[in-house]
Design a protein around this motif. Structure first.
Motif, PDB file in Angstrom:
ATOM      1  N   ARG A   2     -14.814  -2.182  -0.877  1.00  0.00           N
ATOM      2  CA  ARG A   2     -13.668  -1.690  -0.139  1.00  0.00           C
ATOM      3  C   ARG A   2     -12.579  -2.763  -0.065  1.00  0.00           C
ATOM      4  N   ALA A   3     -11.313  -2.355  -0.290  1.00  0.00           N
ATOM      5  CA  ALA A   3     -10.203  -3.303  -0.261  1.00  0.00           C
ATOM      6  C   ALA A   3      -9.980  -3.804   1.162  1.00  0.00           C
ATOM      7  N   PRO A   4      -9.548  -5.061   1.323  1.00  0.00           N
ATOM      8  CA  PRO A   4      -9.227  -5.567   2.660  1.00  0.00           C
ATOM      9  C   PRO A   4      -8.125  -4.732   3.298  1.00  0.00           C
ATOM     10  N   ASP A   5      -8.084  -4.686   4.646  1.00  0.00           N
ATOM     11  CA  ASP A   5      -7.018  -3.939   5.294  1.00  0.00           C
ATOM     12  C   ASP A   5      -5.697  -4.698   5.138  1.00  0.00           C
ATOM     13  N   THR A   6      -4.590  -4.005   5.420  1.00  0.00           N
ATOM     14  CA  THR A   6      -3.283  -4.598   5.165  1.00  0.00           C
ATOM     15  C   THR A   6      -3.000  -5.777   6.075  1.00  0.00           C
ATOM     16  N   THR A   7      -3.498  -5.763   7.296  1.00  0.00           N
ATOM     17  CA  THR A   7      -3.254  -6.903   8.182  1.00  0.00           C
ATOM     18  C   THR A   7      -3.984  -8.140   7.673  1.00  0.00           C
ATOM     19  N   SER A   8      -5.151  -7.952   7.065  1.00  0.00           N
ATOM     20  CA  SER A   8      -5.867  -9.075   6.468  1.00  0.00           C
ATOM     21  C   SER A   8      -5.085  -9.644   5.291  1.00  0.00           C
ATOM     22  N   ASP A   9      -4.507  -8.764   4.485  1.00  0.00           N
ATOM     23  CA  ASP A   9      -3.686  -9.238   3.377  1.00  0.00           C
ATOM     24  C   ASP A   9      -2.449  -9.974   3.882  1.00  0.00           C
ATOM     25  N   THR A  10      -1.841  -9.473   4.938  1.00  0.00           N
ATOM     26  CA  THR A  10      -0.673 -10.156   5.499  1.00  0.00           C
ATOM     27  C   THR A  10      -1.050 -11.539   6.013  1.00  0.00           C
ATOM     28  N   ALA A 131       7.126 -11.353   8.645  1.00  0.00           N
ATOM     29  CA  ALA A 131       5.889 -10.766   8.131  1.00  0.00           C
ATOM     30  C   ALA A 131       5.804  -9.298   8.520  1.00  0.00           C
ATOM     31  N   ALA A 132       5.075  -8.543   7.702  1.00  0.00           N
ATOM     32  CA  ALA A 132       4.872  -7.119   7.993  1.00  0.00           C
ATOM     33  C   ALA A 132       3.608  -6.631   7.320  1.00  0.00           C
ATOM     34  N   ALA A 133       2.959  -5.684   7.944  1.00  0.00           N
ATOM     35  CA  ALA A 133       1.854  -4.928   7.359  1.00  0.00           C
ATOM     36  C   ALA A 133       2.171  -3.457   7.564  1.00  0.00           C
ATOM     37  N   ARG A 134       1.951  -2.646   6.541  1.00  0.00           N
ATOM     38  CA  ARG A 134       2.318  -1.234   6.649  1.00  0.00           C
ATOM     39  C   ARG A 134       1.599  -0.585   7.822  1.00  0.00           C
ATOM     40  N   GLY A 135       2.385   0.027   8.684  1.00  0.00           N
ATOM     41  CA  GLY A 135       1.860   0.699   9.860  1.00  0.00           C
ATOM     42  C   GLY A 135       1.632  -0.205  11.052  1.00  0.00           C
ATOM     43  N   ALA A 136       1.927  -1.503  10.916  1.00  0.00           N
ATOM     44  CA  ALA A 136       1.659  -2.455  11.998  1.00  0.00           C
ATOM     45  C   ALA A 136       2.900  -3.180  12.490  1.00  0.00           C
ATOM     46  N   GLY A 137       4.085  -2.821  11.983  1.00  0.00           N
ATOM     47  CA  GLY A 137       5.311  -3.438  12.445  1.00  0.00           C
ATOM     48  C   GLY A 137       5.661  -4.713  11.699  1.00  0.00           C
ATOM     49  N   ALA A 138       6.821  -5.253  12.050  1.00  0.00           N
ATOM     50  CA  ALA A 138       7.338  -6.474  11.427  1.00  0.00           C
ATOM     51  C   ALA A 138       7.642  -7.500  12.502  1.00  0.00           C
ATOM     52  N   GLU A 219      11.434  -1.735   6.546  1.00  0.00           N
ATOM     53  CA  GLU A 219      10.802  -0.457   6.881  1.00  0.00           C
ATOM     54  C   GLU A 219       9.981  -0.555   8.158  1.00  0.00           C
ATOM     55  N   GLU A 220       9.205  -1.620   8.291  1.00  0.00           N
ATOM     56  CA  GLU A 220       8.364  -1.761   9.473  1.00  0.00           C
ATOM     57  C   GLU A 220       9.166  -2.130  10.717  1.00  0.00           C
ATOM     58  N   ALA A 221      10.420  -2.537  10.516  1.00  0.00           N
ATOM     59  CA  ALA A 221      11.325  -2.774  11.650  1.00  0.00           C
ATOM     60  C   ALA A 221      12.124  -1.511  11.990  1.00  0.00           C
ATOM     61  N   GLY A 222      11.779  -0.395  11.363  1.00  0.00           N
ATOM     62  CA  GLY A 222      12.402   0.883  11.680  1.00  0.00           C
ATOM     63  C   GLY A 222      13.504   1.309  10.738  1.00  0.00           C
ATOM     64  N   GLY A 223      13.709   0.590   9.637  1.00  0.00           N
ATOM     65  CA  GLY A 223      14.787   0.903   8.723  1.00  0.00           C
ATOM     66  C   GLY A 223      14.366   1.738   7.535  1.00  0.00           C
TER      67      GLY A 223
END
Length: 262
Positions: A2-10, A131-138, A219-223
């Motif tokens: 299983r691939a690491p989650d996006t926050t782990s990659d960030t 920094a940003a992770a998809r679905g977790a904000g910037a 995008e994660e900052a709402g743009g």
């Protein structure tokens, strides 16, 4: 596996960016080798290559199944078959780095299925890490970011190079604006994510490594971030180029696109 989650990659990208900054600052404002790339592709320095080599070793060492796309590495089509791919600009704003300005960045991203899912734009000389992770904000240095609320499309601040505001590029009317400039495209996007400026635009075709990390931060900052015609950006593509970039809050983005497409 299983691939690491996006926050782990960030988190991995933040760690790698810190190491990159240590290397780059050793070359910053001191004499080192600088030369021009072939085909007018701009300058490159010892620092670019040293940072690139470290990042590839560190990141692929941690994620051996990921693909690799970097400005300073010969392209390998094997990345197209990888589930996830690193998209890297070791030093975005090399001319600024050479001249001793502080507005250069390390731009690090991970793309999956054409979308960026983890991103870091690090500014070692400014001690800033976006920094940003998809679905977790910037964030910037750990503090949440949000794009500006400017409704526009007039009376807005735009961070861009002057040629992008030539009237003929805006058939619906050039927006009334205050123009600002930073040499790094990644940093321009991060500044829009931070709300410092309302919009960023470039009409020229744009290398993925210049915009991948910054696009997710906006995008994660709402743009909203698209190409110059309003189409979604895709990453880890065979051509490695996007058809320009436009970033702003959703309402302003819509208004600017109408001015471009009218």
């Amino acid at each position: 596996m299983r691939a690491p989650d996006t926050t782990s990659d960030t988190a991995l990208l933040i760690e790698a960016a810190a190491l990159a900054g240590e290397i780059a600052l050793r070359y910053f404002r001191v004499d080192h080798r600088v030369w021009d790339k072939a085909d007018g592709a701009g300058p490159v320095t010892e620092a670019d290559l040293a940072v690139d080599a470290m990042l590839r070793s560190h990141l692929i060492g941690a994620r051996p199944g990921y693909g690799w796309l970097s400005e300073e590495t010969a392209d390998d089509a094997a990345r197209l078959d990888a589930e996830r791919c690193f998209i890297i600009d070791p030093i975005d704003g090399t001319r600024a780095f050479i001249s001793g300005e502080v507005t250069w960045a390390h731009s690090l991203a991970v793309a999956e299925a054409g979308r960026v899912v983890a991103a870091v734009v690090a500014m070692p000389a400014k001690k800033a890490v976006y920094a940003a992770a998809r679905g977790a904000g910037a964030t910037r240095n750990g503090k949440p970011l949000h794009v500006s609320a400017a409704a526009g499309p007039d009376d807005v601040t735009i961070v861009t190079a002057r040629p992008n505001l030539a009237p003929h590029l805006w058939p619906g009317g050039l927006p009334r604006h205050a123009r600002h400039y930073r040499p790094s495209l990644a940093y321009r996007l991060a500044l829009v994510g931070e709300g410092r400026y309302d919009a960023m635009v470039t009409f020229r075709d744009t290398w993925e490594w210049d915009i991948a990390a910054g696009a997710l931060i906006v995008e994660e900052a709402g743009g909203t971030v698209t190409d110059r015609l309003g189409a979604p950006l895709r990453f880890n593509t065979p051509g490695r180029l996007a058809a320009g970039t436009l970033a702003a809050n959703p309402a302003l983005h819509h208004g600017l696109i109408q001015r471009i497409l009218s």
